[in-house]
Design an enzyme around this catalytic site. Structure first.
Site, PDB file in Angstrom:
ATOM      1  CG  ASP C 168      40.674  11.348  52.950  1.00 45.92           C
ATOM      2  OD1 ASP C 168      39.732  11.073  52.172  1.00 45.92           O
ATOM      3  OD2 ASP C 168      40.522  11.965  54.027  1.00 45.92           O
ATOM      4  CE  LYS C 236      42.467  14.721  55.476  1.00 46.14           C
ATOM      5  NZ  LYS C 236      42.347  13.241  55.591  1.00 46.14           N
ATOM      6  CE  LYS C 272      38.929  14.717  56.417  1.00 42.78           C
ATOM      7  NZ  LYS C 272      39.046  13.266  56.149  1.00 42.78           N
TER       8      LYS C 272
END
Lengths: 288, 479, 336
Positions: C168, C236, C272
């Site tokens: 991430d 995300k 996300k």
């Protein structure tokens, strides 16, 4: 030296910035209160009315789209030019209505001042009649009055005459917001109406914004009332006609209607607003 | 399983206790009607909900007389502040009974509960709150000092937003000091009758609000009645035209909110996802039973294919069915008569060569239903591009330039509303200037607010409802 | 372990969509040519989706789905191997009183905690689409991203070498806001390359836009496209360290982007939302939004994740309510 032989004026219609005779070729005699011949006026037909509506429609987007400041200047210009021709109008009113010199001059002065009053409204009525609306949501929301469109007017038909003032009292308020006009003048006293059209033509009023028909309101008004491309009907001067029938005919296309009233309508903001439509615009509002 | 087939989530009907039959609400009490009673049904199931009285001319006479008495003896003598307090009471009572009113509305009208709950009923309360505050401030309504009420207002409302239209009519009328006789539509009388109970709970003086039910004949008797001073009508242009003829030559002041055929203009620089939502909301909100519905999609030709494609994809997620299910997006068509009209106009659309596409919805067995439908490649001369369908039917037309969009948008005898979708502010303002319509939504659609004037140009009627303008429709200048 | 998802080589997407002569200019033209977003309309649509009433069987399914899509997260300076073990235990067996409770999709930790997480997962470590639990590591000078590229790459390689399945990363918001799209793009490309494992495969790359710092929806849409073009497997919303973190409108917007990418290329990109989603009620709104925007097929671990910590317990309380028929309390779910 012998008296000069005068040149009488031919009174015609005013349609789309031009001064045509009636397509019907008809005229009628305009006489003094005592019955003396003054002039031959055009006796407008339904086809002249039709042409006038076409001209008014064609002129609408330009006049409505002009800035309010510009419309105000043009209406003020009418007052200026009229002021310079006071004598001519006073003469016509004296002759046609049998008014005294004082009365005639007073009527012309009142008409000029009325143009000035309405000229000043062009860039103010929107502020007075419009509103910013505090809606419960993230929107900018504004209401403004906009011109209704083509307004057909039966000008006051005062037996004792108020031919110029009556015309101005009905035509000027309709012009303020940007409407264009087809007006049926005072049948018995049409001279100042046509002379006013000549003033308008030299006052930066775009052709077709004001179309003047002389002749019989009883003959022409039903055609205007039923015309689908007329948006509003001012029956101020139609009190002697079958005006309920005119209103019924106008209802077919949901025209806005001003009902007859005796005399010369007094100046008012309401007369301006009678020929406006409130337009409300919403727009979303966000920083994101 | 498919998650998207959400499990049923019905709103409970138990909150609404309907009586088997309803009379007329005249002079503060329930009285029998002298016309032939009729049934009101749920358009979603065709289930009979209640028996409703029909007011004949005599009953209308009684109602107008009651309103006149109330006007002369109590309402016109009350201070503005006290009138306002009554309206505030009504607003609060509407909020307290909001869920009940929403359920009753969805039952009787067929609209999704999420709309009656989140749009109609909250706006009803908002409308009464807004005008309550005006009651003691009439000097600022724009008619000069000491404006006067008109007297008795005859109000005839449609079936698409039954209670909301009632609020649009009654709130400003009472705030301005008038008394009213209101006739709800014959297919949706229930919430007006529940409102009569609210009027009783608010302890409004008898006769200030009178509700008479019935069909067109009742409305006609009311509008024609020589004892009324104001006529306010929302409904079809055809009926509006007849009303305008009826009142010609009388002193009656008139407000008409009539039909529409709004253009929803989508430019190629529009915020596309929001435009799609706006198109959907514009025409499929309330099954398209909306006078200001965006029924003509005018889309710039270079994005036409993409917009239509995205629109169809979006429509496949709309859920049609039980109006009381909280997840229903598209409810029932209000009546068989209206369904027939929508079907027949759609058939004409097809015959005239437009390309028909309907969202794949399962049609329930009972009741009146019409799947969200798009007609593509519609020409300006097509019947469905000109006539108000008043249903979930969208006509798609294209344009190339802003000038062409404006010309096509204005090319209708109607002029109620329009939509503009573009990210370019100057274009919004310029196009809004040129559109001949009373309400213009830019980058949004079908928004309503009590402070915002609403009403049409041309054959969409005259007068405004909402805002100071709406109040002025119930006043005349003082001396 | 094998991931079902096969990643593309870095920047290949951009070359395919924008053409071979990929330049800063062509990238800018593309991003600036995207349709604008009207914030009010977007938020209204999100609010409308939020009014869906998800009951009974749909609710039960949604709650289990939320658990299966959760990246159970701990990202504290005070994280220890013990804390991570406890998190893993919770992720594997969220509700000891109900063995039917599904496992979470992944645990999300700092890079240095990856070995502890893998160790604690043991045989359960693997592809969440196959019912196993993967390990996600935040990298690239998380959460600020304010470090030189070599440091970010080293951070990434370290986490990958430690066995992280997902990386991430954060984008350089400063560069983005300065209009330096090329820098943001190249960094994502480079990080993607740094995700390459010894076996030639790639760790799954989630690109954190930190939408709370991008502020406008137009920026979120541009950044979403930028990240996808540069090779993101997931986009995300947030680090969870900036307010606002995930919001429904931002997530809706990002779902619209992946839906549009799918329309354009046939390829599905994951989304996300992370940070700020604490209640089942809110999480269900996200599930609805996914299903009605991108489609139900997105409700799988390789296409949608919740980045959350406290959310899990609220979901468990709701599950208990459904199975027992009465309301539960915080003492009946475990703290990790």
């Amino acid at each position: 030296m012998a008296d000069r032989l005068s040149i009488p004026k031919t009174y015609k219609l005013a349609i789309g910035g031009a001064f045509p005779r009636s397509e019907s070729g008809r005229t009628y005699e305009v006489v003094t209160p005592k019955g003396a011949f003054l002039a031959n006026a055009a006796l407008a037909s339904r086809k002249d009315a039709r042409d006038a509506v076409v001209a008014a429609r064609a002129a609408f987007s330009g006049w409505a789209g002009a800035t309010a400041y510009n419309r105000g200047q043009v209406l003020y210009r009418i007052a200026e030019v009229l002021e310079g021709r006071r004598a001519q109008f006073a003469d016509e009113i004296r002759a046609s209505e049998g008014a005294t010199a004082l009365q005639a001059a007073a009527q012309v002065d009142a008409a000029i001042d009325l143009w000035v009053w309405y000229a000043g409204w062009t860039d103010k009525f929107t502020q007075v009649a419009g509103s910013g609306n505090p809606v419960a949501g993230p929107y900018f929301n504004l209401s403004v009055p906009e011109p209704t469109g083509v307004v057909a007017i039966v000008a006051p038909q005062e037996p004792k005459g108020a031919s110029l003032l009556g015309l101005v009292a009905t035509v000027a308020p309709a012009l303020v917001a940007g409407n264009t006009v087809v007006v049926v003048a005072d049948r018995a006293h049409p001279l100042s109406a046509i002379s006013l059209a000549e003033v308008l033509a030299t006052s930066d009023v775009p052709g077709g914004v004001v179309n003047v028909l002389t002749g019989s309101p009883a003959e022409i008004a039903p055609w205007l009332a039923a015309h689908a491309d007329v948006n509003a009907l001012d029956l101020s001067g139609a009190g002697a006609l079958d005006w309920v029938d005119l209103e019924i005919a106008a209802a077919d296309t949901l025209k806005r209607i001003v009902s007859p009233e005796p005399g010369v309508p007094s100046r008012s903001l309401q007369r301006i607003l009678a020929f406006t439509e409130t337009k409300t615009v919403w727009h979303t509002k966000s920083l994101l | 399983m498919s998650f998207l087939e959400y499990a049923p989530a019905p709103e409970s009907r138990a909150i609404v206790k309907l009586r088997p039959s309803y009379g007329l609400f005249i002079d503060g009490s329930w009285v029998d009607g002298h016309g032939e009673p009729f049934s009101t049904i749920s358009p979603a199931s065709e289930e009979r909900l209640a028996e409703i009285a029909t007011a004949d001319e005599h009953d209308v006479d009684l109602a107008v007389a009651a309103a006149r008495r109330a006007y002369d003896r109590t309402w016109s003598r009350l201070s503005g502040a006290d009138r306002g307090k009554y309206l505030f009471r009504i607003a609060r009572l509407v909020q307290e009974r909001a869920r009940e009113l929403a359920v009753a509305e969805s039952l009787d009208n067929g609209k999704p509960i999420k709309e009656s709950r989140d749009v109609d009923v909250p706006l009803v309360a908002a409308w009464f709150f807004y005008y309550a505050g005006w009651a003691d401030k009439l000097d600022y309504a724009g008619l000069g000092a000491n404006p006067r009420a008109l007297g008795v207002a005859a109000q005839v409302i449609p079936w698409n937003f039954p209670l909301m239209m009632l609020a649009w009519k009654i709130a400003p009328a009472l705030a301005a000091g008038n008394t009213v006789v209101l006739k709800p539509a014959e297919t949706t009388p229930l919430t007006a009758l529940l409102f009569a109970e609210i009027v009783q709970q608010a302890d409004l003086p008898a006769g200030v609000v009178n509700i008479v039910t019935g069909a067109g004949g009742t409305g006609q008797a009311l509008v024609r009645h020589p004892g009324v001073d104001k006529v306010a009508f929302t409904g079809s242009t055809a009926v509006g035209r007849e009303i305008a003829k009826t009142v010609a030559g009388t002193h009656k002041k008139v407000t008409l909110e009539l039909g529409g055929k709004a253009a929803n203009i989508v430019f190629d620089d529009a915020p596309i996802d929001q435009a799609i939502e706006g198109i959907v909301n514009g025409i499929f909100f309330n099954q398209g039973h909306v006078c200001c519905a965006g029924s003509r999609l005018l889309v710039q030709e270079n994005v036409h294919a993409e917009v239509v494609d995205r629109l169809k994809q979006r429509l496949t997620t709309l859920r049609m069915g039980d109006p009381l299910d909280k997840n229903t997006d598209i409810g029932a068509i209000n009546s068989r008569e209206q369904l027939d009209r929508i079907r027949s106009l759609s058939d004409i659309g097809e015959q005239e060569g437009a390309e028909r596409w309907s969202a794949p919805c399962e049609i329930p067995e009972n009741g009146f239903w019409f799947a969200p439908t798009i007609f593509d490649n519609v020409s300006t001369s097509s019947t469905i591009a000109r006539e108000e369908v008043f249903g979930p039917v969208l006509s798609v037309l294209t344009f190339r330039t802003p000038a062409e969009a404006i010309a096509k948008a204005n090319n209708t005898p109607y002029g109620l509303s329009a939509g503009i979708w573009t990210d370019k502010g100057s274009k919004i303002l310029a196009v809004a200037d040129k559109l001949r319509a009373g309400v213009i939504w830019a980058n949004t659609f079908n928004r309503f607010d009590p402070s915002s004037p609403f009403g049409g140009y041309k054959e969409s009627g005259y007068g405004r409802e909402g805002g100071r303008h709406g109040l002025a429709g119930y006043l005349k200048a003082g001396n | 372990m094998t991931m079902q998802h096969t990643a593309l080589a870095p920047a290949e997407r951009a070359v395919r969509v924008l053409g071979g002569d990929l330049t800063e200019r062509s990238l800018r033209l593309h991003l600036e040519g995207l349709s604008g977003v009207d914030a009010v309309g977007l938020e209204q649509r999100a609010a409308g989706l939020g009014t869906r009433s998800i009951k009974t069987s749909s609710k039960a399914w949604a709650l289990d789905t939320i658990i299966k899509l959760t990246d159970l997260t701990t990202l504290e300076g005070a994280d220890t191997p013990g804390k991570v073990r406890s998190l893993v235990a919770k992720g594997l067996n969220p509700d000891p009183s109900d063995p039917s409770t599904p496992r979470v999709a992944a645990v999300c930790v700092y890079g240095d905690m990856v070995p502890a997480a893998i160790d604690a997962l043991g045989a359960a470590h693997g592809d969440p689409d196959a019912g196993l639990v993967s390990v996600a590591a935040v990298a690239t000078a998380f959460p600020s991203g304010r470090a030189s590229l070599p440091v970010k790459l080293a951070d990434t390689r370290d986490a990958v070498a430690n066995g992280a399945d997902d990386i991430d990363m954060v984008i350089d918001r400063g560069a983005f806001l300065a209009g330096d799209y090329g820098t943001v793009f190249e960094q994502i490309v480079a990080v993607k390359e740094a995700c390459r494992r010894d076996d030639g495969g790639f760790a799954h790359l989630k690109v954190i836009l930190e939408t709370g710092e991008l502020t406008t929806y137009d920026n979120v849409r541009r950044a979403s496209w930028l990240a996808i073009l540069a090779g993101a497997d997931f986009i995300k919303t947030s680090t969870g360290k900036v307010t606002p973190a995930a919001t429904l409108p931002v997530t809706l917007l990002m779902l619209e982007v992946v839906r549009d990418w799918y329309r354009l290329t046939g390829e599905r990109i994951g989304v996300k939302p992370a940070g700020g989603i604490r209640s089942s009620k809110d999480a269900i709104k996200y599930v609805v939004t996914v299903a009605e925007t991108a489609g139900e097929q997105w409700l799988q671990p390789h296409l949608f994740r919740f980045g959350a910590s406290s959310l899990l317990n609220d979901v468990l309380l709701q599950r208990q309510k459904i199975s027992t028929g009465h309301y539960s309390g915080p003492d009946y779910v475990t703290i990790d």
